[in-house]
Design a protein around this motif. Structure first.
Motif, PDB file in Angstrom:
ATOM      1  N   PHE A   1       0.832  -1.199   0.000  1.00  0.00           N
ATOM      2  CA  PHE A   1       0.000   0.000   0.000  1.00  0.00           C
ATOM      3  C   PHE A   1       0.869   1.252   0.000  1.00  0.00           C
ATOM      4  N   ASN A   2       0.262   2.337  -0.432  1.00  0.00           N
ATOM      5  CA  ASN A   2       0.827   3.673  -0.258  1.00  0.00           C
ATOM      6  C   ASN A   2      -0.055   4.438   0.717  1.00  0.00           C
ATOM      7  N   LEU A   3       0.588   5.164   1.610  1.00  0.00           N
ATOM      8  CA  LEU A   3      -0.128   5.985   2.586  1.00  0.00           C
ATOM      9  C   LEU A   3       0.549   7.352   2.625  1.00  0.00           C
ATOM     10  N   ALA A   4      -0.254   8.403   2.698  1.00  0.00           N
ATOM     11  CA  ALA A   4       0.295   9.757   2.826  1.00  0.00           C
ATOM     12  C   ALA A   4      -0.549  10.557   3.805  1.00  0.00           C
ATOM     13  N   LEU A   5       0.136  11.375   4.595  1.00  0.00           N
ATOM     14  CA  LEU A   5      -0.532  12.314   5.494  1.00  0.00           C
ATOM     15  C   LEU A   5      -0.507  13.697   4.869  1.00  0.00           C
TER      16      LEU A   5
END
Length: 377
Positions: A313-317
């Motif tokens: 997965f890719n996650l960004a804040l």
């Protein structure tokens, strides 16, 4: 992952939730209908194919149904404020992949990775000029190949990139912010902060060992967030309303939102960048380290892995620049975490092609199935 359950078996099925979207929109009344009309365009497109008799058995084996190939329904959804869009096409997720089948499962692949520089971050990564942040399960270093003036790696003490729990996810958020505050103290002109997590090679992770990354820079904000903020300003000017608040309300009206403690919402995104995109949205002015927000991100990511079988997965804040005033141009942007499934790490074909880069993303998953899984978490 060593301790994670296997991903669920997903068979071919129609998108019974998302194909009802135009009807769901038409059934809205009052402010909900007005909000939907200014935010969303959704339509059904019907396509037909004429397979030759010689192909029928292969189609049956590959897609589970010949009729599903003969007559197909595609759902086209566009966010009118941001121009994010998606084409929901269920059979695309079941296209055959040429090449040899994988003989190893993911756990076996991870077991072969052995030692890497991140196994000892104190000696395997450079230090940032302001030092390192060390927590119970994370140690930071500088990325050897910088992407901005300040670019750190948050190295997990556990090698297995999928051996995370809620406490580790919360520590990623708090450690990233501690790193950003130290970087900004060293360089007050840098305020644009981005926390990202690329899990495994499908998601762009070049090192298997569990880690996230943090960036801090000056000048224009990171482009995707800057575009979203510009859209929020335009939406406020046009409708005297918050784009984010209306997006949350729209997803709630369409039963695609799960409410969490402290005013945090989890959305199965209607215009996902790719498969199973989820948004975790806090309140304006909320700190991303607020336990309510951190807990919602953590429980969502754990459910992503355990309930939906996501392995890469890719996650960004997204958040306003560090130090931004609450009544300034960023007032309508709360902390937002976006995460997207990048597919089977052992699959050869990329999940991203020309349509995702230059057209409209094609999505095979149904957001109604995503929100059902997350609501049960």
């Amino acid at each position: 992952m060593g301790g994670a359950p296997p991903p669920p078996e997903l068979g071919v099925r129609s998108l019974t939730g998302i194909t009802d979207l135009p009807a769901r929109l038409a059934a809205l009344n009052g402010p909900a209908r007005e909000r939907a009309d200014r935010l969303l365009d959704a339509s059904l497109v019907h396509g037909r194919t004429v397979p030759p008799p010689e192909l029928l058995s292969w189609l049956q084996r590959t897609f589970g149904s010949v009729d599903a190939v003969r007559k197909q329904t595609i759902v086209k959804v566009t966010n009118l404020a941001t121009l994010e869009a998606a084409l929901f096409a269920p059979l695309r997720a079941h296209r055959p992949i040429d090449g040899p089948a994988h003989r190893d499962d993911l756990a076996a692949q991870l077991a072969t990775t052995g030692e890497d520089p991140f196994c000892d971050p104190e000696t395997g990564t450079p230090g940032n000029i302001f030092g390192r942040v060390t927590g119970p399960r994370i140690t930071t270093g500088a990325n050897a190949a910088l992407a901005d003036a300040h670019h750190g790696v948050l190295v997990f003490h556990a090698h297995d990139p999928l051996a995370f729990d809620a406490e580790l996810v919360a520590e990623v958020i708090s450690t990233g912010r501690a790193w950003a505050d130290l970087a900004r103290a060293e360089d007050p002109s840098a305020a644009n902060y981005l926390l990202i997590w690329n899990c495994l090679w499908r998601a762009g992770g070049s090192i298997v060992h569990g880690h996230a990354q943090a960036l801090l820079g000056g000048g224009p904000e990171y482009a995707r967030l800057a575009r979203f903020q510009r859209d929020a300003i335009a939406y406020r000017a046009s409708f005297d309303a918050s784009l984010v608040d209306d997006l949350v309300a729209l997803h709630r009206d369409l039963e695609l939102a799960a409410d969490r403690a402290g005013g945090v919402s989890v959305l199965a995104h209607l215009t996902p960048i790719k498969e199973r995109e989820v948004l975790v949205i806090g309140r304006p002015g909320m700190d991303e380290r607020d336990p309510a927000f951190a807990d919602a991100v953590a429980s969502t990511l754990v459910a992503y892995r355990d309930r939906m079988g996501v392995r890469s997965f890719n996650l960004a804040l997204w958040r306003p620049p560090v130090g931004a005033t609450p009544d300034g141009p960023w007032r309508d942007i709360p902390p937002i975490v976006r995460m997207v499934d990048r597919g089977d790490p052992l699959q050869r074909a990329s999940d991203i092609g020309a349509m995702e880069l230059y057209g409209t993303p094609i999505v095979g998953s149904d957001p109604y199935e995503v929100i059902a899984a997350l609501s049960q978490a």
